[in-house]
Design a protein around this motif. Structure first.
Motif, mmCIF file in Angstrom:
data_model
loop_
_atom_site.group_PDB
_atom_site.id
_atom_site.type_symbol
_atom_site.label_atom_id
_atom_site.label_comp_id
_atom_site.label_asym_id
_atom_site.label_seq_id
_atom_site.Cartn_x
_atom_site.Cartn_y
_atom_site.Cartn_z
ATOM 1 N N GLN A 84 4.774 25.750 34.641
ATOM 2 C CA GLN A 84 5.773 25.361 33.650
ATOM 3 C C GLN A 84 6.867 26.414 33.575
ATOM 4 O O GLN A 84 6.594 27.614 33.525
ATOM 5 C CB GLN A 84 5.145 25.210 32.268
ATOM 6 C CG GLN A 84 4.276 23.975 32.112
ATOM 7 C CD GLN A 84 3.854 23.776 30.667
ATOM 8 O OE1 GLN A 84 3.523 24.729 29.975
ATOM 9 N NE2 GLN A 84 3.853 22.529 30.215
ATOM 10 N N CYS A 86 10.327 27.177 31.336
ATOM 11 C CA CYS A 86 11.171 26.833 30.187
ATOM 12 C C CYS A 86 12.521 27.539 30.340
ATOM 13 O O CYS A 86 12.577 28.762 30.484
ATOM 14 C CB CYS A 86 10.489 27.271 28.893
ATOM 15 S SG CYS A 86 11.425 26.871 27.416
ATOM 16 N N MET A 97 11.016 31.242 21.169
ATOM 17 C CA MET A 97 10.021 30.349 21.772
ATOM 18 C C MET A 97 8.642 31.013 21.757
ATOM 19 O O MET A 97 7.635 30.377 21.458
ATOM 20 C CB MET A 97 10.414 29.997 23.206
ATOM 21 C CG MET A 97 11.632 29.107 23.323
ATOM 22 S SD MET A 97 11.360 27.431 22.734
ATOM 23 C CE MET A 97 10.244 26.794 23.965
ATOM 24 N N TYR A 103 3.785 27.788 23.486
ATOM 25 C CA TYR A 103 4.136 27.665 24.905
ATOM 26 C C TYR A 103 3.509 28.801 25.694
ATOM 27 O O TYR A 103 3.646 29.965 25.326
ATOM 28 C CB TYR A 103 5.664 27.678 25.058
ATOM 29 C CG TYR A 103 6.125 27.614 26.497
ATOM 30 C CD1 TYR A 103 5.973 26.454 27.241
ATOM 31 C CD2 TYR A 103 6.712 28.721 27.103
ATOM 32 C CE1 TYR A 103 6.397 26.401 28.563
ATOM 33 C CE2 TYR A 103 7.142 28.671 28.413
ATOM 34 C CZ TYR A 103 6.984 27.511 29.139
ATOM 35 O OH TYR A 103 7.391 27.467 30.448
ATOM 36 N N TYR A 107 9.419 31.527 31.898
ATOM 37 C CA TYR A 107 10.777 31.257 31.434
ATOM 38 C C TYR A 107 11.816 31.517 32.521
ATOM 39 O O TYR A 107 11.564 32.236 33.488
ATOM 40 C CB TYR A 107 11.129 32.180 30.255
ATOM 41 C CG TYR A 107 10.343 31.930 29.011
ATOM 42 C CD1 TYR A 107 10.778 31.029 28.044
ATOM 43 C CD2 TYR A 107 9.141 32.611 28.778
ATOM 44 C CE1 TYR A 107 10.052 30.805 26.878
ATOM 45 C CE2 TYR A 107 8.405 32.395 27.620
ATOM 46 C CZ TYR A 107 8.870 31.491 26.677
ATOM 47 O OH TYR A 107 8.135 31.271 25.533
ATOM 48 N N ILE A 143 11.186 22.674 31.530
ATOM 49 C CA ILE A 143 11.470 22.295 30.142
ATOM 50 C C ILE A 143 12.823 22.896 29.766
ATOM 51 O O ILE A 143 12.973 24.126 29.752
ATOM 52 C CB ILE A 143 10.376 22.821 29.182
ATOM 53 C CG1 ILE A 143 9.011 22.300 29.610
ATOM 54 C CG2 ILE A 143 10.692 22.455 27.747
ATOM 55 C CD1 ILE A 143 7.850 23.064 29.008
ATOM 56 N N ALA A 145 15.401 24.015 27.272
ATOM 57 C CA ALA A 145 15.426 24.388 25.854
ATOM 58 C C ALA A 145 16.755 25.050 25.496
ATOM 59 O O ALA A 145 16.792 26.035 24.767
ATOM 60 C CB ALA A 145 14.252 25.307 25.530
ATOM 61 N N ARG A 172 13.092 17.795 27.989
ATOM 62 C CA ARG A 172 14.030 18.456 27.080
ATOM 63 C C ARG A 172 13.332 18.608 25.742
ATOM 64 O O ARG A 172 12.665 17.681 25.286
ATOM 65 C CB ARG A 172 15.278 17.558 26.927
ATOM 66 C CG ARG A 172 16.332 18.072 25.953
ATOM 67 C CD ARG A 172 17.330 18.951 26.677
ATOM 68 N NE ARG A 172 18.539 19.177 25.897
ATOM 69 C CZ ARG A 172 18.802 20.310 25.256
ATOM 70 N NH1 ARG A 172 17.930 21.300 25.252
ATOM 71 N NH2 ARG A 172 19.936 20.467 24.610
ATOM 72 N N ILE A 173 13.453 19.779 25.117
ATOM 73 C CA ILE A 173 12.821 19.939 23.806
ATOM 74 C C ILE A 173 13.414 18.907 22.845
ATOM 75 O O ILE A 173 14.590 18.558 22.935
ATOM 76 C CB ILE A 173 12.968 21.367 23.232
ATOM 77 C CG1 ILE A 173 14.446 21.790 23.126
ATOM 78 C CG2 ILE A 173 12.168 22.367 24.033
ATOM 79 C CD1 ILE A 173 14.655 23.038 22.292
#
Length: 201
Positions: A84, A86, A97, A103, A107, A143, A145, A172-173
């Protein structure tokens, strides 16, 4: 022809403090006088810390955030979910975050957002680096954000276009009513979005 007068040390300090966001001439003057009148030790500490930070802090080779090592603590951690990724606009957004404790992935920090009016395009905020990072073979979901401003939405749209059809899940958040918020105090746009993004009970 008159030569330009050089700034005094005090004037130079006030001008330097004005580089901080939201600090105008009066606020900069107050800060300078406070440091010199009441907290010279604090002023020395601030000067030393700024000098040290500028010398030692750089960008993480993986997430583009600030670090003193090649990789930041989050990217170097074996407990994070490497599938993942972000995407946030700033290191401050990354910290927010993390404070959610919701989460556990990695990132990528853009260090900005697309803003044509300010002359900031995709190349200016590291979107090419993000593309390489997202397509490294480990990432399964990106994701997005970015903030829900016009610039943040434009940036999210561009990221979606660049990564669409690459075999990666894109999300998308959500946005909506804040936790603890009362409907009568929520603006109409936020409430409308909460209705659109409603989920089964």
């Amino acid at each position: 022809m008159k030569s330009k007068r050089s700034l005094s040390s005090l004037e130079e300090l006030i001008e330097a403090l004005r580089c901080l966001p939201g600090v105008g001439p009066k606020a900069a003057q107050r800060m300078a006088f406070h440091l010199l009148q009441r907290d010279q030790e604090g002023a020395q500490r601030l000067a030393a810390a700024l000098g040290q930070a500028v010398q030692s802090i750089r960008r993480c080779a993986s997430c583009n955030s600030f670090t003193e090592a090649e990789f930041c603590e989050l990217c170097a951690s074996s407990t994070r979910d490497a599938t993942q990724l972000c995407v946030v606009e700033t290191p401050a957004d990354l910290l927010m975050m993390e404070q959610t404790l919701a989460y556990k992935g990695l990132y990528f920090v853009l260090m900005g957002r697309i803003s044509p009016l300010d002359g900031i395009g995709p190349k200016d905020i590291g979107l090419e680096i993000l593309q390489k990072r997202a397509l490294d073979g480990l990432v399964k979901e990106v994701i997005v954000a970015t903030n829900f401003t016009n610039e943040g939405e434009a940036t999210a749209h561009y990221i979606g276009e660049v990564l669409k059809g690459r075999g990666i899940k894109l999300s998308r958040i959500a946005r909506g009513v804040p936790v603890g918020g009362e409907l009568e105090y929520v603006d109409a746009g936020t409430l409308a979005q909460a209705l659109v993004e409603r989920r089964p009970v």
